[in-house]
Motif scaffolding. Sequence first.
Motif, PDB file in Angstrom:
ATOM      1  N   THR A  32     -22.258   1.851  42.014  1.00 33.36           N
ATOM      2  CA  THR A  32     -21.375   0.941  41.289  1.00 33.36           C
ATOM      3  C   THR A  32     -20.881  -0.164  42.206  1.00 33.36           C
ATOM      4  O   THR A  32     -20.844  -1.345  41.821  1.00 33.36           O
ATOM      5  CB  THR A  32     -20.184   1.722  40.712  1.00 33.36           C
ATOM      6  OG1 THR A  32     -20.664   2.703  39.796  1.00 33.36           O
ATOM      7  CG2 THR A  32     -19.216   0.797  39.999  1.00 33.36           C
ATOM      8  N   ARG A  36     -21.578  -4.260  41.802  1.00 36.89           N
ATOM      9  CA  ARG A  36     -20.477  -5.217  41.732  1.00 36.89           C
ATOM     10  C   ARG A  36     -20.543  -6.235  42.867  1.00 36.89           C
ATOM     11  O   ARG A  36     -20.187  -7.406  42.676  1.00 36.89           O
ATOM     12  CB  ARG A  36     -19.148  -4.466  41.733  1.00 36.89           C
ATOM     13  CG  ARG A  36     -18.917  -3.699  40.432  1.00 36.89           C
ATOM     14  CD  ARG A  36     -17.715  -2.779  40.469  1.00 36.89           C
ATOM     15  NE  ARG A  36     -17.547  -2.135  39.172  1.00 36.89           N
ATOM     16  CZ  ARG A  36     -16.679  -1.155  38.916  1.00 36.89           C
ATOM     17  NH1 ARG A  36     -15.896  -0.696  39.901  1.00 36.89           N
ATOM     18  NH2 ARG A  36     -16.581  -0.639  37.711  1.00 36.89           N
ATOM     19  N   ALA A  78     -13.086  -4.663  42.854  1.00 34.00           N
ATOM     20  CA  ALA A  78     -13.517  -3.456  42.147  1.00 34.00           C
ATOM     21  C   ALA A  78     -14.589  -2.711  42.937  1.00 34.00           C
ATOM     22  O   ALA A  78     -14.630  -1.481  42.927  1.00 34.00           O
ATOM     23  CB  ALA A  78     -14.041  -3.832  40.764  1.00 34.00           C
ATOM     24  N   PRO A  88      -9.196   2.508  39.734  1.00 27.60           N
ATOM     25  CA  PRO A  88      -9.745   1.219  39.307  1.00 27.60           C
ATOM     26  C   PRO A  88      -8.655   0.173  39.137  1.00 27.60           C
ATOM     27  O   PRO A  88      -7.464   0.489  39.053  1.00 27.60           O
ATOM     28  CB  PRO A  88     -10.412   1.542  37.967  1.00 27.60           C
ATOM     29  CG  PRO A  88      -9.739   2.793  37.492  1.00 27.60           C
ATOM     30  CD  PRO A  88      -9.375   3.568  38.721  1.00 27.60           C
ATOM     31  N   SER A  91      -6.528  -2.496  33.783  1.00 28.13           N
ATOM     32  CA  SER A  91      -7.379  -2.958  32.688  1.00 28.13           C
ATOM     33  C   SER A  91      -6.946  -4.316  32.158  1.00 28.13           C
ATOM     34  O   SER A  91      -7.760  -5.057  31.600  1.00 28.13           O
ATOM     35  CB  SER A  91      -7.362  -1.933  31.551  1.00 28.13           C
ATOM     36  OG  SER A  91      -6.043  -1.759  31.041  1.00 28.13           O
ATOM     37  N   THR A  94      -9.023  -6.653  34.493  1.00 30.12           N
ATOM     38  CA  THR A  94     -10.462  -6.602  34.278  1.00 30.12           C
ATOM     39  C   THR A  94     -10.829  -7.024  32.857  1.00 30.12           C
ATOM     40  O   THR A  94     -11.865  -7.673  32.646  1.00 30.12           O
ATOM     41  CB  THR A  94     -10.983  -5.192  34.554  1.00 30.12           C
ATOM     42  OG1 THR A  94     -10.284  -4.240  33.722  1.00 30.12           O
ATOM     43  CG2 THR A  94     -10.762  -4.809  36.013  1.00 30.12           C
ATOM     44  N   ASP A 152     -21.559  -4.059  33.614  1.00 33.45           N
ATOM     45  CA  ASP A 152     -20.586  -3.294  34.402  1.00 33.45           C
ATOM     46  C   ASP A 152     -19.567  -2.610  33.502  1.00 33.45           C
ATOM     47  O   ASP A 152     -19.194  -1.457  33.728  1.00 33.45           O
ATOM     48  CB  ASP A 152     -19.869  -4.235  35.376  1.00 33.45           C
ATOM     49  CG  ASP A 152     -18.829  -3.509  36.212  1.00 33.45           C
ATOM     50  OD1 ASP A 152     -19.218  -2.900  37.223  1.00 33.45           O
ATOM     51  OD2 ASP A 152     -17.633  -3.543  35.850  1.00 33.45           O
ATOM     52  N   TRP A 153     -19.122  -3.314  32.467  1.00 31.84           N
ATOM     53  CA  TRP A 153     -18.138  -2.750  31.542  1.00 31.84           C
ATOM     54  C   TRP A 153     -18.749  -1.634  30.703  1.00 31.84           C
ATOM     55  O   TRP A 153     -18.138  -0.579  30.518  1.00 31.84           O
ATOM     56  CB  TRP A 153     -17.603  -3.868  30.651  1.00 31.84           C
ATOM     57  CG  TRP A 153     -16.747  -3.411  29.512  1.00 31.84           C
ATOM     58  CD1 TRP A 153     -15.584  -2.705  29.607  1.00 31.84           C
ATOM     59  CD2 TRP A 153     -16.982  -3.636  28.112  1.00 31.84           C
ATOM     60  NE1 TRP A 153     -15.069  -2.473  28.335  1.00 31.84           N
ATOM     61  CE2 TRP A 153     -15.913  -3.040  27.414  1.00 31.84           C
ATOM     62  CE3 TRP A 153     -17.974  -4.294  27.398  1.00 31.84           C
ATOM     63  CZ2 TRP A 153     -15.823  -3.078  26.030  1.00 31.84           C
ATOM     64  CZ3 TRP A 153     -17.883  -4.337  26.013  1.00 31.84           C
ATOM     65  CH2 TRP A 153     -16.826  -3.730  25.341  1.00 31.84           C
ATOM     66  N   THR A 157     -18.016   1.543  33.642  1.00 30.54           N
ATOM     67  CA  THR A 157     -16.571   1.609  33.460  1.00 30.54           C
ATOM     68  C   THR A 157     -16.232   2.612  32.364  1.00 30.54           C
ATOM     69  O   THR A 157     -16.874   2.610  31.301  1.00 30.54           O
ATOM     70  CB  THR A 157     -16.005   0.229  33.086  1.00 30.54           C
ATOM     71  OG1 THR A 157     -16.398  -0.726  34.070  1.00 30.54           O
ATOM     72  CG2 THR A 157     -14.483   0.263  33.011  1.00 30.54           C
TER      73      THR A 157
END
Length: 250
Positions: A32, A36, A78, A88, A91, A94, A152-153, A157
């Motif tokens: 991950t 990123r 991240a 993390p 939210s 992000t 990525d989301w 995530t």
Amino acid sequence: MPDLPAVPSKPPLRPSPVPATAVVAPTPHPLTAIFRLLTTLTATAGVTLELLLGSPGRILSYFSIQSNALLAVIMVAAAHRAWTARRPLPSSVTGATLLYVTMTGLVYHVLLDHTTPPFSMTGATEPPAAWHGQWIVLQLLHTVTPAAALVDWLVLTAPGRLHLRQTAAWLLYPLAYLVFSLGRGELLIPGTTDRYLYPFLDVEQQGYRDTLANALLLGLAFYGVAVLLVALDHARPNPIRRRGKTGFRL
């Protein structure tokens, strides 16, 4: 000998309502973090190349550039947290970044990709030739990085972190950008080629009534996409494998 006071005993430990097997130690996620970091490098490369091709003052005024610069900062932070097994990022941060870069891609491909004269952040009057410098930069900033942010989301995530109450705050930056864009245009001399950066916000060509109407429609699109992202975040499956059935999600 007088009686000595009793030595106080330790209070008995209360049983924990959570079994020890349910607590999962945080683990790093190097893959991950690498993804990123690659997204960060892509966004940074796109912004840097665009700055080299055009006037920095003009280039930095585009929403596309600002959203990609924000994405680069958020992604590198991240990546560090994924590598070091830390919590993390919030939210609210992000989710806002995801919204901005997603709208960057949507607005470009729906409203700007086939305009006449062609959309260009450097002031070019001819459409960029495919696979040449300007074309590659436009694709990096408006196709590759939005797609990477969505991947990525969706894949890296945990779901259910975005909330409807956050969406109103996410619209503050687009509103501030609208004020900045119109104010910038008022400060420049009429007839300047880069007075208004986006054709749908060009007061000189459309007047304030149509420009503000376009801004309202675009604001509604921002809010609609934000609500859609929240809804999808609570409906999508969890792509992150859990350790055990009762482990905490970290």
